[in-house]
Design an enzyme around this catalytic site. Structure first.
Site, mmCIF file in Angstrom:
data_model
loop_
_atom_site.group_PDB
_atom_site.id
_atom_site.type_symbol
_atom_site.label_atom_id
_atom_site.label_comp_id
_atom_site.label_asym_id
_atom_site.label_seq_id
_atom_site.Cartn_x
_atom_site.Cartn_y
_atom_site.Cartn_z
ATOM 1 N N SER A 64 52.627 22.421 -5.171
ATOM 2 C CA SER A 64 52.669 24.121 -4.938
ATOM 3 C C SER A 64 53.461 24.259 -3.620
ATOM 4 O O SER A 64 53.380 23.281 -2.832
ATOM 5 C CB SER A 64 51.490 24.502 -4.778
ATOM 6 N N TYR A 115 42.409 23.741 -1.747
ATOM 7 C CA TYR A 115 43.533 23.840 -2.638
ATOM 8 C C TYR A 115 44.895 23.288 -2.056
ATOM 9 O O TYR A 115 45.478 22.416 -2.542
ATOM 10 C CB TYR A 115 43.836 25.257 -3.213
#
Length: 266
Positions: free
Chosen positions: A153, A166
């Protein structure tokens, strides 16, 4: 004199006769990658926690024996092992692995109150899952001179407040990528894709599928002029899995419409 360089013919089906395993492949970006591989002539084994979504894929794709599904929990070693064994039993080979499965919610919670259980859940699913799937597919990938793609990401490179679990899991995937590329090359290539804002509303299972609600500002804030789609990730994945990317390994590719290079002063 050296020979004149030959003109390479473009391969319209670069995944022909290749088998690619895709975790989290029944919805969202994973489904986009699976459809891109199928469209490029390949076969796919998708794994996902959601059995309804997996069944819907097979029903809607209508590609016969080129696609298979088995329920998969990437955080459980036994589940990963059974999934890989099922793929080998079905197709007899593995040419590519896409580690896409993961918890997509960045989880905004202050670090000083973040429970260890939640931290471990993100690491175990997003990062350890990629390790386990790579571990069990590697023998087959070595035989096939295959390729691995880790879906990280842009949050591996930039963050919002209170998203440490995350971000750490996605940053770990980028580090895992270059470490594995050095360890398993040259027989297996390993790269990472870092998606930005990818709209997946229309790529869910039928009962959850809907048209995304996006404003003009949502699109215009991207230098590319629009928000991303799963097709954008799938197109790059096919290239990285194909022989055309034979000199590409250990790299991470940002696919975010230019957002990470845009100055954003408030």
């Amino acid at each position: 004199m050296p020979k004149i360089p030959a003109m390479t013919t473009y391969d319209a089906h670069p995944m022909h006769d290749r088998v690619v395993l895709i975790t989290g492949g029944a919805q969202g970006v994973g489904r986009g990658i699976a459809q891109a591989v199928l469209g490029a002539g390949g076969s796919v084994m998708i794994g996902d926690l959601d059995k309804e979504a997996g069944a819907a894929c097979l029903q809607e794709w209508q590609v016969g024996d080129r696609a298979a599904f088995r329920q998969l929990d990437v955080s459980r070693e036994s589940s990963v092992r059974r999934w890989v064994d099922a793929a080998l039993a079905r197709f007899g080979r593995i040419d590519g692995l896409v580690n896409n499965a993961g918890i997509a919610d960045p989880l905004r919670e202050p670090l000083h109150t973040l429970p260890l259980e939640k931290w471990n859940r993100y690491i175990n699913t997003n990062l350890t899952g990629a390790f386990l799937c790579s571990k069990y597919t590697l023998p087959a990938l070595n035989k096939a001179n295959g390729a691995i793609i880790n879906i990280a990401s842009t949050r591996a490179l930039q963050s919002e407040p209170d998203t440490e679990a995350y971000a750490a899991s996605k940053g770990g995937l980028v580090a895992l990528t270059h470490a594995m590329a050095v360890s398993v090359g040259p027989s297996v290539r390993v790269n990472a894709i870092l998606p930005g804002w990818i709209v997946t509303d229309a790529w869910q299972k039928p009962q959850k599928r809907h048209t995304p609600k996006l404003s003009r500002i949502d699109h215009q804030q991207h230098p590319a002029g629009r928000v991303g789609t799963p097709e954008d990730i799938g197109a790059l994945a096919v290239y990285l899995l194909s022989s055309a990317a034979g000199f590409v390994t250990g790299q991470h590719f940002v696919v975010d419409g230019g957002m990470t290079v845009k100055m954003q002063y408030a």
